[in-house]
Motif scaffolding. Sequence first.
Motif, PDB file in Angstrom:
ATOM      1  N   GLN A 291       0.828  -1.210   0.000  1.00  0.00           N
ATOM      2  CA  GLN A 291       0.000   0.000   0.000  1.00  0.00           C
ATOM      3  C   GLN A 291       0.864   1.262   0.000  1.00  0.00           C
ATOM      4  O   GLN A 291       0.557   2.241  -0.688  1.00  0.00           O
TER       5      GLN A 291
ATOM      6  N   GLU B 122       2.289   1.888  -3.372  1.00  0.00           N
ATOM      7  CA  GLU B 122       1.253   2.433  -4.254  1.00  0.00           C
ATOM      8  C   GLU B 122       1.033   3.911  -3.974  1.00  0.00           C
ATOM      9  O   GLU B 122       0.930   4.719  -4.910  1.00  0.00           O
ATOM     10  N   GLU B 123       0.980   4.286  -2.696  1.00  0.00           N
ATOM     11  CA  GLU B 123       0.759   5.686  -2.322  1.00  0.00           C
ATOM     12  C   GLU B 123       1.896   6.582  -2.806  1.00  0.00           C
ATOM     13  O   GLU B 123       1.667   7.742  -3.172  1.00  0.00           O
TER      14      GLU B 123
ATOM     15  N   SER C 259      -1.458   0.905  -8.603  1.00  0.00           N
ATOM     16  CA  SER C 259      -2.452   0.376  -7.675  1.00  0.00           C
ATOM     17  C   SER C 259      -3.065  -0.903  -8.237  1.00  0.00           C
ATOM     18  O   SER C 259      -3.386  -0.982  -9.432  1.00  0.00           O
ATOM     19  N   GLY C 260      -3.203  -1.917  -7.404  1.00  0.00           N
ATOM     20  CA  GLY C 260      -3.812  -3.166  -7.839  1.00  0.00           C
ATOM     21  C   GLY C 260      -2.920  -4.061  -8.659  1.00  0.00           C
ATOM     22  O   GLY C 260      -3.404  -5.016  -9.273  1.00  0.00           O
TER      23      GLY C 260
END
Length: 302
Positions: free
Chosen positions: A210, A213-214, A220-221
């Motif tokens: 996470q 991704e941030e 993302s995903g």
Amino acid sequence: MTTRRALLALPLLATPTILRAQGTDWRGSFRELRLGISSAENERDAIARQQPFAEYMRRKLGVPLRVFRATDYAGVVEALRSDQIEFARIGPANYALAHRVMGNRVAPFAKDIGDDGRTGYDSVVFVKADTPYRSLQDLRGKSFAFADPNSTSGFAFPSYFLRRAGFDPASHFSRTGFSGSHEQSVIAVLNGTYDAGATFWNSPTRGNIQRMEEKGMIPSGSTRIIWTSPEIPNSPWVLRTALPESLRRDWIAAVMALPTEDPDAFKVAASDARGIAPARHEDYLDVIAVVEENQARRRQRS
């Protein structure tokens, strides 16, 4: 500062012109304090994340704090053992290593409370989202990335519990390797160097994947979780027990007050954790047992 492994430091914060009168006993011997961290993040981000905490401790204790990040997990333990740092934030398996080489000369005193209220986290096995792998069985004959030999979620727990589930990494995978860090494991899986890897997972909103991704490091995903370990106690804050009692008392009090007295610094340093709870050596006995069994198996193979 040098150890057998290089340590990267925050710039030294300016010494206050007036030191607090209370606790001048330890301040007379410690013109600065030193904290070592073993971090899943890259060097730049890991060092930058600790700067608000370093400033908070300077204000709270009246002396500068320097923060060091080792180039590998064992480097922080070596720095503690050789009295090159006073305090550290290390992973549970890294604490097991520290206790093995230092005994009662090192002790945990705190651990974070996650945003989900837990004082623990998980190791997860992940794959690239567009691959067909849905289970550990699907990974037979595939390649697997561990993070570091002294990482709990990146090696100790997945290697131990995969064996217990009947998937011995030594025979189940075509090859295994150490990527060097949690971030590098994710990148290696996404670029096809490995088919799967292990990393840490705190909650649906917190964890290595996470955070990457941030930060825009990965789409993302782009990954999928296919296995989750039993719970691991959250990483301990530790100190050298030979430090003056007044210093240990002041440091512990300042750390425990951090979430309420400087919530912004705590949020950055602890990646959005909810708070801090006391920790004891006994909290990590299961981790120590896992690490010892893993080490015994590695010795048998050598």
